[in-house]
Design a protein around this motif. Structure first.
Motif, mmCIF file in Angstrom:
data_model
loop_
_atom_site.group_PDB
_atom_site.id
_atom_site.type_symbol
_atom_site.label_atom_id
_atom_site.label_comp_id
_atom_site.label_asym_id
_atom_site.label_seq_id
_atom_site.Cartn_x
_atom_site.Cartn_y
_atom_site.Cartn_z
ATOM 1 N N LEU A 12 0.877 -1.162 0.000
ATOM 2 C CA LEU A 12 0.000 0.000 0.000
ATOM 3 C C LEU A 12 0.915 1.213 0.000
ATOM 4 O O LEU A 12 1.721 1.392 0.932
ATOM 5 C CB LEU A 12 -0.907 0.007 1.231
ATOM 6 C CG LEU A 12 -1.782 1.246 1.406
ATOM 7 C CD1 LEU A 12 -2.781 1.370 0.264
ATOM 8 C CD2 LEU A 12 -2.480 1.208 2.756
ATOM 9 N N LEU A 13 0.817 2.004 -1.041
ATOM 10 C CA LEU A 13 1.659 3.191 -1.144
ATOM 11 C C LEU A 13 0.979 4.371 -0.464
ATOM 12 O O LEU A 13 -0.246 4.473 -0.435
ATOM 13 C CB LEU A 13 1.897 3.533 -2.616
ATOM 14 C CG LEU A 13 2.596 2.458 -3.440
ATOM 15 C CD1 LEU A 13 2.578 2.847 -4.923
ATOM 16 C CD2 LEU A 13 4.011 2.230 -2.957
ATOM 17 N N HIS A 14 1.792 5.253 0.099
ATOM 18 C CA HIS A 14 1.247 6.528 0.547
ATOM 19 C C HIS A 14 0.749 7.264 -0.689
ATOM 20 O O HIS A 14 1.060 6.879 -1.822
ATOM 21 C CB HIS A 14 2.334 7.358 1.241
ATOM 22 C CG HIS A 14 2.675 6.879 2.607
ATOM 23 N ND1 HIS A 14 1.860 7.090 3.702
ATOM 24 C CD2 HIS A 14 3.749 6.190 3.071
ATOM 25 C CE1 HIS A 14 2.417 6.563 4.776
ATOM 26 N NE2 HIS A 14 3.554 6.002 4.414
ATOM 27 N N GLU A 15 -0.002 8.323 -0.495
ATOM 28 C CA GLU A 15 -0.455 9.107 -1.642
ATOM 29 C C GLU A 15 0.765 9.726 -2.316
ATOM 30 O O GLU A 15 1.476 10.547 -1.714
ATOM 31 C CB GLU A 15 -1.426 10.202 -1.206
ATOM 32 C CG GLU A 15 -1.974 10.972 -2.373
ATOM 33 C CD GLU A 15 -2.990 12.024 -1.977
ATOM 34 O OE1 GLU A 15 -3.193 12.945 -2.787
ATOM 35 O OE2 GLU A 15 -3.553 11.936 -0.880
ATOM 36 N N LEU A 16 1.010 9.277 -3.540
ATOM 37 C CA LEU A 16 2.171 9.754 -4.297
ATOM 38 C C LEU A 16 1.710 10.567 -5.492
ATOM 39 O O LEU A 16 0.690 10.271 -6.101
ATOM 40 C CB LEU A 16 3.014 8.575 -4.794
ATOM 41 C CG LEU A 16 3.601 7.657 -3.730
ATOM 42 C CD1 LEU A 16 4.341 6.498 -4.387
ATOM 43 C CD2 LEU A 16 4.539 8.425 -2.800
ATOM 44 N N ARG A 17 2.489 11.555 -5.826
ATOM 45 C CA ARG A 17 2.251 12.351 -7.035
ATOM 46 C C ARG A 17 3.342 11.986 -8.037
ATOM 47 O O ARG A 17 4.501 11.839 -7.675
ATOM 48 C CB ARG A 17 2.322 13.849 -6.729
ATOM 49 C CG ARG A 17 1.309 14.298 -5.714
ATOM 50 C CD ARG A 17 -0.099 14.303 -6.322
ATOM 51 N NE ARG A 17 -1.108 14.521 -5.316
ATOM 52 C CZ ARG A 17 -1.591 15.691 -4.974
ATOM 53 N NH1 ARG A 17 -1.152 16.784 -5.553
ATOM 54 N NH2 ARG A 17 -2.519 15.776 -4.044
ATOM 55 N N GLY A 81 12.450 2.488 2.035
ATOM 56 C CA GLY A 81 13.489 3.373 2.572
ATOM 57 C C GLY A 81 13.198 4.846 2.342
ATOM 58 O O GLY A 81 13.584 5.697 3.147
ATOM 59 N N LEU A 82 12.510 5.139 1.247
ATOM 60 C CA LEU A 82 12.145 6.528 0.946
ATOM 61 C C LEU A 82 10.920 7.004 1.730
ATOM 62 O O LEU A 82 10.587 8.179 1.710
ATOM 63 C CB LEU A 82 11.859 6.679 -0.548
ATOM 64 C CG LEU A 82 13.059 6.577 -1.477
ATOM 65 C CD1 LEU A 82 12.604 6.426 -2.926
ATOM 66 C CD2 LEU A 82 13.953 7.803 -1.307
ATOM 67 N N GLY A 83 10.229 6.061 2.387
ATOM 68 C CA GLY A 83 9.024 6.420 3.128
ATOM 69 C C GLY A 83 7.794 6.494 2.238
ATOM 70 O O GLY A 83 6.798 7.117 2.610
ATOM 71 N N PHE A 84 7.827 5.846 1.072
ATOM 72 C CA PHE A 84 6.709 5.891 0.137
ATOM 73 C C PHE A 84 5.718 4.748 0.343
ATOM 74 O O PHE A 84 4.649 4.749 -0.261
ATOM 75 C CB PHE A 84 7.217 5.853 -1.302
ATOM 76 C CG PHE A 84 7.937 7.110 -1.752
ATOM 77 C CD1 PHE A 84 8.109 8.200 -0.925
ATOM 78 C CD2 PHE A 84 8.436 7.188 -3.035
ATOM 79 C CE1 PHE A 84 8.769 9.343 -1.350
ATOM 80 C CE2 PHE A 84 9.085 8.329 -3.477
ATOM 81 C CZ PHE A 84 9.257 9.414 -2.647
ATOM 82 N N VAL A 85 6.061 3.763 1.173
ATOM 83 C CA VAL A 85 5.199 2.600 1.390
ATOM 84 C C VAL A 85 4.547 2.706 2.762
ATOM 85 O O VAL A 85 5.227 2.836 3.776
ATOM 86 C CB VAL A 85 6.003 1.280 1.274
ATOM 87 C CG1 VAL A 85 5.126 0.075 1.580
ATOM 88 C CG2 VAL A 85 6.633 1.155 -0.114
ATOM 89 N N ALA A 86 3.217 2.631 2.778
ATOM 90 C CA ALA A 86 2.464 2.718 4.032
ATOM 91 C C ALA A 86 2.338 1.360 4.707
ATOM 92 O O ALA A 86 2.355 1.268 5.935
ATOM 93 C CB ALA A 86 1.078 3.298 3.775
#
Length: 100
Positions: A12-17, A81-86
């Motif tokens: 589940l990804l964080h809201e990404l643009r 590692g980038l903090g993009f995955v929730a």
């Protein structure tokens, strides 16, 4: 705490643009201000993962569509590692708090 990423995982990804930038794509989180440039195939992987495809499914589709081997497991680890995955397989991924 370490996050286990394997082929059968769903993320589940964080809201990404995402937005195109020449040959690359800029992807990131508006809420944290974290952005990176990635190649087009990585943007395609993000779209597949974000649509609910597993790591293995994403790998197979990219290989079939692009004729290339892509290390999707490694890519997802980098995204963690980038903090993009929730979350990975429904388990929340610990991360830095979002700035107020």
């Amino acid at each position: 705490m370490s996050v286990e990423v394997a082929g059968a995982c769903r993320v589940l990804l964080h809201e990404l643009r995402l937005r195109p930038d020449g040959d690359d794509w800029i992807v990131g989180r508006v809420d944290t201000g974290d952005f990176v440039a990635v190649p087009e195939i990585a943007a395609a992987a993000l779209r597949l993962l974000g649509a609910g495809h597993s790591v293995d499914e994403t790998h197979r589709r990219l290989r079939a569509e692009r004729g290339r081997e892509i290390d999707v497991v490694g890519f997802v680890r980098d995204l963690v590692g980038l903090g993009f995955v929730a979350a990975v397989d429904g388990r929340p991924v610990p991360g830095a708090p979002v700035p107020a």
